[in-house]
Structures are given as C-alpha cells and as structure tokens.
Design a protein around this motif. Structure first.
Motif, short mmCIF file in Angstrom:
data_model
loop_
_atom_site.label_atom_id
_atom_site.label_comp_id
_atom_site.label_asym_id
_atom_site.label_seq_id
_atom_site.Cartn_x
_atom_site.Cartn_y
_atom_site.Cartn_z
N GLY A 27 7.50 10.88 -3.56
CA GLY A 27 6.95 11.06 -2.22
C GLY A 27 5.64 10.33 -2.02
N ILE A 28 4.78 10.39 -3.02
CA ILE A 28 3.49 9.70 -2.97
C ILE A 28 3.70 8.19 -2.85
CG2 ILE A 28 1.53 9.02 -4.42
CD1 ILE A 28 1.18 11.88 -5.20
N MET A 29 4.62 7.65 -3.64
CA MET A 29 4.82 6.20 -3.66
C MET A 29 5.47 5.69 -2.37
SD MET A 29 5.87 5.63 -7.66
CE MET A 29 5.70 3.86 -7.64
N VAL A 30 6.41 6.46 -1.82
CA VAL A 30 7.01 6.07 -0.54
C VAL A 30 5.95 6.06 0.56
CG1 VAL A 30 8.57 6.84 1.29
CG2 VAL A 30 9.35 6.80 -1.07
N SER A 31 5.11 7.08 0.56
CA SER A 31 4.06 7.17 1.57
C SER A 31 3.06 6.02 1.44
CB SER A 31 3.33 8.51 1.43
OG SER A 31 2.42 8.71 2.49
N ALA A 32 2.65 5.72 0.21
CA ALA A 32 1.69 4.62 0.00
C ALA A 32 2.28 3.29 0.42
CB ALA A 32 1.27 4.57 -1.47
N SER A 33 3.56 3.08 0.13
CA SER A 33 4.21 1.82 0.50
C SER A 33 4.36 1.68 2.01
CB SER A 33 5.59 1.73 -0.15
OG SER A 33 5.50 1.79 -1.54
N THR A 34 4.81 2.76 2.65
CA THR A 34 5.15 2.72 4.07
C THR A 34 3.92 2.71 4.97
OG1 THR A 34 7.19 3.94 3.57
CG2 THR A 34 6.52 3.82 5.88
N PHE A 35 2.94 3.55 4.65
CA PHE A 35 1.78 3.71 5.53
C PHE A 35 0.56 2.91 5.08
CE2 PHE A 35 4.12 7.84 5.78
CZ PHE A 35 4.67 7.62 7.03
N GLY A 36 0.60 2.38 3.86
CA GLY A 36 -0.55 1.62 3.37
C GLY A 36 -0.25 0.16 3.13
N LEU A 37 0.64 -0.11 2.19
CA LEU A 37 0.87 -1.48 1.74
C LEU A 37 1.55 -2.35 2.78
CD1 LEU A 37 2.03 -0.72 -1.91
CD2 LEU A 37 -0.06 -1.92 -1.26
N MET A 38 2.64 -1.88 3.36
CA MET A 38 3.42 -2.72 4.27
C MET A 38 2.67 -3.08 5.56
SD MET A 38 7.19 -1.06 3.54
CE MET A 38 8.06 -2.12 4.69
N PRO A 39 2.04 -2.11 6.24
CA PRO A 39 1.27 -2.49 7.44
C PRO A 39 0.14 -3.46 7.14
CG PRO A 39 1.65 -0.12 7.39
CD PRO A 39 2.07 -0.65 6.06
N GLN A 40 -0.54 -3.27 6.00
CA GLN A 40 -1.65 -4.16 5.66
C GLN A 40 -1.14 -5.55 5.28
OE1 GLN A 40 -4.72 -3.41 6.17
NE2 GLN A 40 -5.63 -5.30 5.37
N ALA A 41 0.03 -5.62 4.64
CA ALA A 41 0.62 -6.92 4.30
C ALA A 41 0.92 -7.72 5.57
CB ALA A 41 1.89 -6.72 3.48
N ILE A 42 1.45 -7.05 6.58
CA ILE A 42 1.73 -7.72 7.86
C ILE A 42 0.43 -8.20 8.50
CG2 ILE A 42 2.61 -7.41 10.20
CD1 ILE A 42 4.66 -5.45 9.03
N MET A 43 -0.59 -7.34 8.43
CA MET A 43 -1.88 -7.68 9.03
C MET A 43 -2.54 -8.87 8.34
SD MET A 43 -5.09 -5.08 9.68
CE MET A 43 -3.93 -3.85 10.29
N GLU A 44 -2.37 -8.93 7.02
CA GLU A 44 -3.03 -9.99 6.25
C GLU A 44 -2.30 -11.32 6.34
OE1 GLU A 44 -5.61 -9.74 3.64
OE2 GLU A 44 -5.90 -7.57 3.47
N SER A 45 -0.95 -11.28 6.27
CA SER A 45 -0.21 -12.54 6.13
C SER A 45 1.01 -12.68 7.04
CB SER A 45 0.23 -12.71 4.67
OG SER A 45 -0.88 -12.69 3.80
#
Length: 246
Positions: A42-60
């Motif tokens: 649950g922690i890893m899904v949340s970190a990927s969905t709400f943290g990593l993926m939105p920031q990846a789109i924002m950065e690149s």
C-alpha cells in the motif's frame, strides 16, 4: 547531497531493522508476515501514484514517464526471471551456504540496485519532499524483506549474527546504488523525470508481482487487504506532510 546520503542510508538500514527480530525469535508468523507485506504494498502504490508519477510528468513530460516506467518494469521483470525466489519455509538443513543460499544473497544484491536508484533519482528531483517520501516507501519495503531474508538464512544453517551481517551488506548495496542514481540524475539533463518514472515502474512491478501475491497466499487475504489500504492511507498522509512542509 547530504540529505540524499542520510535518506538513502536510513532507507537501506531499514533492511537491518527488519532483521533484528531474528535475534530473539526463530519462527515467522504467516499472518503477520502477510499483513506487513500488504502494508508495504500500500505504501509503495501510494508513493508511486501520488508522488513519483506526477512529478515525473512535471519534470520531463508524459513521454519520459511512459519510457521510464516501462524500463523500470522490464528491468525488474528481467531480474525476477533470473534470480531465485526466497523460500522462507525452507526447512533447516535443506540448503547449504554454497548453493541456494549464496544465490539468494547475490539475488538480493542485484534486486536492491533498482531500489537504491529509485531513492537517488528522487533526491535529485526539484521537489524537495519527494526524496524523503520515496526513502520511506523503499524503507518500508526493506523491513519485511530483511526479516524474510534473515529467516531464510537461519533456515540454511547460518548463525544469527552472520545472517544479520549479510542483511546489512545487502542494505549497503542499496545505498551505493542510491548515490549512483543521485549523481547520474543530477549530471544528465532531463534524466530526473525519466528516473522518477523508472522508480515508479520498479515499485509497481514489485507490488503486483511479488508483494500482493505473497500477502494473499496463506489464507489471510482479508486482514492483508485492510493492511494494504491502511498502508496506502499512511503514505497519503506522509505525502501531505512533506508536501506542506516543502
């Protein structure tokens, strides 16, 4: 850089923290193992969905997200196909240090490399809160992994202290790869977004391929499901905390 070092060190050493119980107990309850693994998922899904993926789109941008995520999935798939699975139910005396146990140790070293890279990529992001968030997520995954590895090693006729030392070494490999990831993303233009997407893909593969099936294979599906949801919510709160602080 100092923050990245501290974060990657704490995340890596969570592997050792997870293995500490072997100093006091020999057996690992299937129910609690499943609940912990599901919480981690649950922690890893949340970190990927709400943290990593939105920031990846924002950065690149969305293309980098797609390419990075697919790369992360494919690399983890390749690793999973070519390394042995840890059989924590292995009976004492079944293996020896020269065969399967050694292969599993090598496997964990390899497996920890993309996890460390994920932490390093996150600390290189312009969003200061992302590094700690991912370090927490990876650290949460490392704790049950460290415990499972330690129990496996003990079942392979390896002493408690030696098992703890081996777990520590696998954690240090993750820290080394985190430093490599941080410097790589910091020195190559547009690499950060790609790296964040890679981290998200690696995490999601681990969750769906390993953690969820592992937590639902022993008859404790219901408590594991609640634990997964609780872990996801915990990471949402952590995301909000770091987001408001950053």
């Amino acid at each position: 850089m100092e923050t990245a070092l501290i974060g990657s060190f704490l995340s890596a050493m969570a592997t050792v923290l997870g293995a500490i119980p072997i100093l006091f107990v020999k057996q690992l309850s299937e129910k609690w193992k499943d609940v912990l693994v599901a919480f981690t998922a649950g922690i890893m899904v949340s970190a990927s969905t709400f943290g990593l993926m939105p920031q990846a789109i924002m950065e690149s941008g969305i293309i980098s997200l797609t390419l990075g995520l697919i790369t992360g999935v494919l690399l983890l798939d390749l690793i999973e196909k070519n390394i042995p699975h840890i059989d924590v139910e292995n009976k004492p005396g079944y293996t020896n240090m020269d065969t399967k146990a050694l292969l599993v140790i090598i496997a964990l070293f390899i497996h920890n490399i993309p996890e460390g890279l994920s932490t390093g990529f996150s600390y290189a992001s312009e969003q200061a809160s992302l590094g700690p968030m991912v370090a927490i997520a990876i650290g949460a995954q490392n704790m049950p992994e460290g415990l499972i590895l330690a129990v496996f090693l003990m079942n392979s006729r390896i002493s408690r202290m030696k098992a703890l030392a081996i777990v520590t070494l696998t954690g240090l490999m993750e820290m080394v790869s985190a430093i490599i990831g941080y410097f790589t993303a910091s020195s190559i233009q547009n690499m950060v977004g790609y790296g964040l997407a890679f981290a998200a893909g690696a995490m999601l593969f681990i969750v769906y391929k390993e953690l969820i099936p592992e937590s639902h294979g022993h008859g404790y599906e219901r408590p594991s499901t609640y634990s997964f949801i609780f872990g996801l919510l915990v990471m949402v709160y952590i995301t909000q905390f770091f987001g408001s602080g950053g």
